[in-house]
Motif scaffolding. Structure first.
Motif, mmCIF file in Angstrom:
data_model
loop_
_atom_site.group_PDB
_atom_site.id
_atom_site.type_symbol
_atom_site.label_atom_id
_atom_site.label_comp_id
_atom_site.label_asym_id
_atom_site.label_seq_id
_atom_site.Cartn_x
_atom_site.Cartn_y
_atom_site.Cartn_z
ATOM 1 N N THR A 92 -7.518 -12.701 -3.656
ATOM 2 C CA THR A 92 -7.123 -13.752 -4.732
ATOM 3 C C THR A 92 -8.107 -14.697 -4.733
ATOM 4 O O THR A 92 -9.025 -14.962 -4.013
ATOM 5 C CB THR A 92 -5.803 -14.266 -4.134
ATOM 6 O OG1 THR A 92 -6.220 -14.838 -2.743
ATOM 7 C CG2 THR A 92 -4.697 -13.350 -3.830
ATOM 8 N N PRO A 93 -8.076 -15.763 -5.782
ATOM 9 C CA PRO A 93 -9.200 -16.809 -5.783
ATOM 10 C C PRO A 93 -8.989 -17.559 -4.447
ATOM 11 O O PRO A 93 -10.032 -18.256 -3.856
ATOM 12 C CB PRO A 93 -8.517 -17.618 -7.119
ATOM 13 C CG PRO A 93 -7.808 -16.610 -7.933
ATOM 14 C CD PRO A 93 -7.187 -15.698 -6.824
ATOM 15 N N PHE A 94 -7.885 -17.953 -3.955
ATOM 16 C CA PHE A 94 -7.790 -18.629 -2.680
ATOM 17 C C PHE A 94 -8.578 -17.912 -1.353
ATOM 18 O O PHE A 94 -9.564 -18.355 -0.826
ATOM 19 C CB PHE A 94 -6.454 -18.628 -2.121
ATOM 20 C CG PHE A 94 -6.250 -19.450 -0.901
ATOM 21 C CD1 PHE A 94 -5.944 -20.822 -0.603
ATOM 22 C CD2 PHE A 94 -6.100 -18.755 0.198
ATOM 23 C CE1 PHE A 94 -6.025 -21.280 0.350
ATOM 24 C CE2 PHE A 94 -5.805 -19.320 1.734
ATOM 25 C CZ PHE A 94 -5.976 -20.869 1.512
ATOM 26 N N VAL A 133 -12.566 -10.574 -7.522
ATOM 27 C CA VAL A 133 -11.516 -11.561 -7.363
ATOM 28 C C VAL A 133 -10.703 -11.378 -8.609
ATOM 29 O O VAL A 133 -11.147 -11.346 -9.641
ATOM 30 C CB VAL A 133 -12.113 -13.030 -7.255
ATOM 31 C CG1 VAL A 133 -13.134 -13.245 -8.241
ATOM 32 C CG2 VAL A 133 -10.865 -14.014 -7.038
ATOM 33 N N THR A 134 -9.392 -11.286 -8.480
ATOM 34 C CA THR A 134 -8.643 -11.401 -9.515
ATOM 35 C C THR A 134 -7.639 -12.564 -9.742
ATOM 36 O O THR A 134 -6.853 -12.567 -8.487
ATOM 37 C CB THR A 134 -7.737 -9.978 -9.543
ATOM 38 O OG1 THR A 134 -8.694 -8.969 -9.676
ATOM 39 C CG2 THR A 134 -6.821 -9.930 -10.919
ATOM 40 N N ASP B 161 3.740 -16.769 -5.756
ATOM 41 C CA ASP B 161 3.041 -15.498 -5.860
ATOM 42 C C ASP B 161 2.951 -14.767 -4.572
ATOM 43 O O ASP B 161 2.456 -15.183 -3.441
ATOM 44 C CB ASP B 161 1.554 -15.577 -6.591
ATOM 45 C CG ASP B 161 0.928 -14.297 -6.835
ATOM 46 O OD1 ASP B 161 1.617 -13.345 -7.135
ATOM 47 O OD2 ASP B 161 -0.316 -14.293 -6.283
ATOM 48 N N ALA B 162 3.302 -13.466 -4.634
ATOM 49 C CA ALA B 162 3.102 -12.860 -3.284
ATOM 50 C C ALA B 162 1.934 -11.787 -3.396
ATOM 51 O O ALA B 162 1.590 -10.922 -2.368
ATOM 52 C CB ALA B 162 4.076 -11.942 -3.193
ATOM 53 N N THR B 163 0.677 -11.793 -4.153
ATOM 54 C CA THR B 163 -0.449 -11.090 -4.224
ATOM 55 C C THR B 163 -0.988 -11.341 -2.668
ATOM 56 O O THR B 163 -1.246 -12.251 -2.252
ATOM 57 C CB THR B 163 -1.446 -11.423 -5.250
ATOM 58 O OG1 THR B 163 -0.624 -11.458 -6.452
ATOM 59 C CG2 THR B 163 -2.539 -10.628 -5.266
ATOM 60 N N PRO B 164 -1.137 -9.909 -2.187
ATOM 61 C CA PRO B 164 -1.824 -10.205 -0.961
ATOM 62 C C PRO B 164 -3.412 -10.930 -1.039
ATOM 63 O O PRO B 164 -4.065 -10.550 -2.029
ATOM 64 C CB PRO B 164 -2.047 -8.864 -0.269
ATOM 65 C CG PRO B 164 -1.565 -7.951 -1.475
ATOM 66 C CD PRO B 164 -1.045 -8.838 -2.557
ATOM 67 N N ILE B 168 -7.386 -3.404 -1.205
ATOM 68 C CA ILE B 168 -8.330 -2.585 -1.595
ATOM 69 C C ILE B 168 -7.688 -1.582 -2.674
ATOM 70 O O ILE B 168 -6.904 -0.691 -2.235
ATOM 71 C CB ILE B 168 -9.198 -1.650 -0.299
ATOM 72 C CG1 ILE B 168 -9.966 -2.709 0.195
ATOM 73 C CG2 ILE B 168 -10.125 -0.767 -0.832
ATOM 74 C CD1 ILE B 168 -11.107 -2.358 1.163
ATOM 75 N N ASP B 169 -8.202 -1.360 -3.938
ATOM 76 C CA ASP B 169 -7.762 -0.312 -4.595
ATOM 77 C C ASP B 169 -7.990 1.004 -4.486
ATOM 78 O O ASP B 169 -9.443 1.054 -4.657
ATOM 79 C CB ASP B 169 -8.038 -1.109 -6.031
ATOM 80 C CG ASP B 169 -7.506 0.117 -7.141
ATOM 81 O OD1 ASP B 169 -6.674 0.905 -6.897
ATOM 82 O OD2 ASP B 169 -7.885 0.081 -8.410
ATOM 83 N N HIS B 170 -7.373 1.776 -3.961
ATOM 84 C CA HIS B 170 -7.973 3.015 -3.501
ATOM 85 C C HIS B 170 -7.899 3.959 -4.791
ATOM 86 O O HIS B 170 -8.003 5.285 -4.726
ATOM 87 C CB HIS B 170 -7.060 3.591 -2.429
ATOM 88 C CG HIS B 170 -7.626 3.033 -1.158
ATOM 89 N ND1 HIS B 170 -9.032 2.632 -0.648
ATOM 90 C CD2 HIS B 170 -6.755 2.559 -0.079
ATOM 91 C CE1 HIS B 170 -8.930 2.174 0.354
ATOM 92 N NE2 HIS B 170 -7.744 2.062 0.881
ATOM 93 N N GLY B 171 -7.366 3.693 -5.838
ATOM 94 C CA GLY B 171 -7.238 4.807 -6.905
ATOM 95 C C GLY B 171 -6.043 5.285 -6.879
ATOM 96 O O GLY B 171 -5.287 5.208 -5.861
#
Lengths: 249, 249
Positions: A92-94, A133-134, B161-164, B168-171
């Motif tokens: 995250t940006p943070f 970063v997204t 927002d609950a984005t961690p 890691i995007d493992h596909g």
């Protein structure tokens, strides 16, 4: 601690380069690198959008490709909205700002890499970075390039900013009222309300006084405001007596 | 919970109104109110900058003054950079977003009020608000109107927002390697390095193996990546043997 370098890869609109420069200066970043800008360099529209940050544009470096622009950096975060299937930490940006601060603290040279307006960063460019970063968004995830730079510069600044979450600006002379000043205000108001008949019948008196005291406490007043309110009470009470004299007056 | 209304008082540039609309849609705000825009309404440049958020512009309300635009709201935060000497809580964007969330949670109608590009909000407009929000900056504090709206909309979104912070995007198929897969990788590599003479003299062996294991652990690999690396080891070891056969081969 050096602030991260901002790298704009293949930017299209001068306006966005200028907006990036302005946001960088707002938030304490000064090193801008521009990779193959579509409309050449320098760019007049960039200068107009930068307003007071033309110095950031004047010092900006110009590069042919992202690899050259990143060469001397040691920790680079790539800003991208897309899921790429590349196994790389997505922050995250943070969190990116926190890691950039932590990493830069020992002199490690850091950067944030942004892609073009049309298609963002390509996979080759992302492969040059240490992390991704997204910016979290709703399903409408297309963020303007200049605005993405603003958000990441803001998070960088915020990661060390000590501004209190809440402060009250009491102005140059006023200070928070003491409890004594508040109590004198309560008593003054209650005395006048008692005279006016507002607290009648007696069963109403205690709950009403409690409510009014709570309201006045909540306003978190200055000494000057207490004096103003006491003037208001005097003025209203006098006015009342003038209009309809109390019995026996 | 309703997102706050965004009120732009006396905006000058259509581009900034459009940028505000786009950022609102990015971050889940939909109710835009425009007070006396300098260049009239609708505004073509606003439409261009809004890109996929023209629906926000189409639904925007038009008002003659800020008081009318705020009339039905119950908690309004005024965005201003200036110190005014008005005794009112001054919040950071983070804290403002937290309070807006908290306040809106019970259905209270909230808004964020922004002033014109040239001079921001005047004192009369600020007096209509419950609190002030100031974006922390360096001494170069002049933030573009569109960018101020972006930052506050972003903080509103982020507050729930609950984005961690890191993922890691493992596909679609890969998954984190098991410890067993990692240990097999270590042993495979170490066996080949022993054969190649890289770990000679024996005093070098243990510290070198520890360093390599630490490095590979740090890479936090998927099962697919472990298989790839084992292929790399086989390929390199074969190549080495081909070029310079070990003694006795």
């Amino acid at each position: 601690m050096s602030a991260p370098v901002i790298i704009l890869s293949r930017p299209q609109l001068g306006e966005n380069i200028g907006a990036a420069a302005r946001a960088m200066k707002n938030f304490g970043l000064f090193d801008l690198r521009i990779v193959a800008p579509r409309d050449g360099w320098p760019n007049k529209k960039a200068g107009i959008m930068a307003v007071g940050a033309v110095d950031v544009l004047d010092k900006a470096g110009l590069y042919d490709d992202a690899a050259a622009a990143l060469g001397d950096l040691q920790f680079v975060v790539a800003a991208t909205a897309r899921e790429r299937g590349v196994t790389k930490p997505v922050l995250t940006p943070f969190e990116a700002a926190r890691r950039l601060r932590e990493t830069a603290a020992d002199g490690t040279r850091c950067g944030i890499l942004f892609g073009s307006e049309r298609s963002g960063l390509d996979n080759d460019e992302i492969s040059l970075a240490s992390a991704v970063v997204t910016i979290p968004t709703t399903e409408f995830s297309s963020i303007n390039l200049g605005q993405s730079v603003v958000l990441l510069c803001y998070e960088w600044f915020r990661a060390m900013d000590a501004t209190p979450a809440m402060r009250i600006d009491h102005g140059p002379v006023a200070k928070k009222a003491t409890r004594e000043e508040m109590i004198q205000l309560f008593e003054h108001l209650e005395e006048e309300l008692l005279k006016s008949g507002f607290l009648y019948p007696p069963s109403k008196e205690t709950p009403m006084i409690r409510n009014l005291r709570a309201l006045l406490n909540r306003a978190d007043m200055t000494d000057q405001e207490v004096r103003t309110l006491r003037g208001v009470i005097v003025a209203l009470a006098k006015g009342k007596y003038r209009r309809r004299p109390p019995e026996g007056a």
